[in-house]
Design a protein around this motif. Sequence first.
Motif, short mmCIF file in Angstrom:
data_model
loop_
_atom_site.label_atom_id
_atom_site.label_comp_id
_atom_site.label_asym_id
_atom_site.label_seq_id
_atom_site.Cartn_x
_atom_site.Cartn_y
_atom_site.Cartn_z
N SER A 135 -4.64 4.23 2.28
CA SER A 135 -3.50 4.97 1.73
C SER A 135 -2.54 4.07 0.95
O SER A 135 -1.62 4.57 0.29
CB SER A 135 -2.73 5.66 2.87
N ARG A 136 -2.75 2.77 1.01
CA ARG A 136 -1.83 1.83 0.35
C ARG A 136 -2.63 0.78 -0.40
O ARG A 136 -2.96 -0.28 0.14
CB ARG A 136 -0.93 1.17 1.40
N LEU A 178 -15.00 -3.95 0.36
CA LEU A 178 -13.88 -3.02 0.47
C LEU A 178 -12.55 -3.76 0.35
O LEU A 178 -12.40 -4.87 0.86
CB LEU A 178 -13.94 -2.28 1.80
N GLU A 179 -11.59 -3.12 -0.32
CA GLU A 179 -10.31 -3.77 -0.56
C GLU A 179 -9.51 -3.93 0.73
O GLU A 179 -9.33 -2.98 1.49
CB GLU A 179 -9.48 -2.96 -1.56
N CYS A 180 -9.04 -5.14 0.97
CA CYS A 180 -8.26 -5.45 2.17
C CYS A 180 -7.00 -6.21 1.80
O CYS A 180 -7.03 -7.12 0.96
CB CYS A 180 -9.07 -6.31 3.14
N HIS A 181 -5.88 -5.83 2.42
CA HIS A 181 -4.66 -6.62 2.32
C HIS A 181 -4.85 -7.93 3.10
O HIS A 181 -5.65 -8.00 4.04
CB HIS A 181 -3.48 -5.85 2.92
N LEU A 182 -4.10 -8.95 2.68
CA LEU A 182 -4.24 -10.25 3.32
C LEU A 182 -2.91 -10.73 3.88
O LEU A 182 -1.85 -10.50 3.30
CB LEU A 182 -4.74 -11.30 2.31
#
Length: 275
Positions: free
Chosen positions: A39-40, A142-146
């Motif tokens: 969602s972000r 898959l896109e991941c925040h770090l």
Amino acid sequence: MTEEALASRIEALGLGPFREEIIESAEACLSVTTSRDESRPCEIGSSKIGGDPDLPADLEWPRASENSLHFIAQFKLSELPPIASTSLPSVGMLYFFYDMNGQHWGFDPEDGEGHRVLYSECETGLSRRLPPDDIANDDAVLECHLQVAKSFSLPSDPPSGVSFEGDQAQWDAYFELTEGSHQLLGLPSEIQNPMELECQLASNGLYVGDASGYQDIRAKALEEGATDWRLLFQMDSDDDAGIMWGDGGMIYYWIRKQDLAAKRFEKSWLILQCY
């Protein structure tokens, strides 16, 4: 992880008698922790693993001879916590790519085309770039925040002066202490053997998938240069990112200290290890 936190963990694992030797062997690094939130979306130009890269207009998507490479991660260097003895540029974007279909191991000189590290001084004016047509959606990381934080890395084998004398519990505790995940710089979390000599020989044209490269007449002259190789980035298998390297392994991007200082990131070398 602070030095105090490392000392506490050493004590908690029952390795207190070897605390000083273990701490002395530690090398500063940046630990990288992923979290996924569909969602972000990650902000353009932020550090992240997976998804689509944020590239300047003049930077081409890297290719191997027959196919495009897959985007793995990007780091906004100005936002990384500073650590001692690092040669990373203070500003810019660092991009990591890999041929996820071929999953080259790094022991063949031809494996050099299966990965790429790109550097750009630009941190602004970036745009999210869709992958080339020959990369399918189901191939993507898959896109991941770090979350990137200062930490310490340890040698995979106990340092000099530490002897567990066949105590399996202590060996297990040390393995747990050194077990790593995603990381920038520092000492690698080795799954198999040390990789510096493999990087040196394979990047200089010797096949080291068997003993032939190590026995080659050229190997002796090249061996001394193995000490120049430094870990740049290791990426673990990661459920959040939907990726597994081999059988629960890691990929390791290496670079010679001279090339790191000169920002010659195109001279990196990649090794895949797994269990």
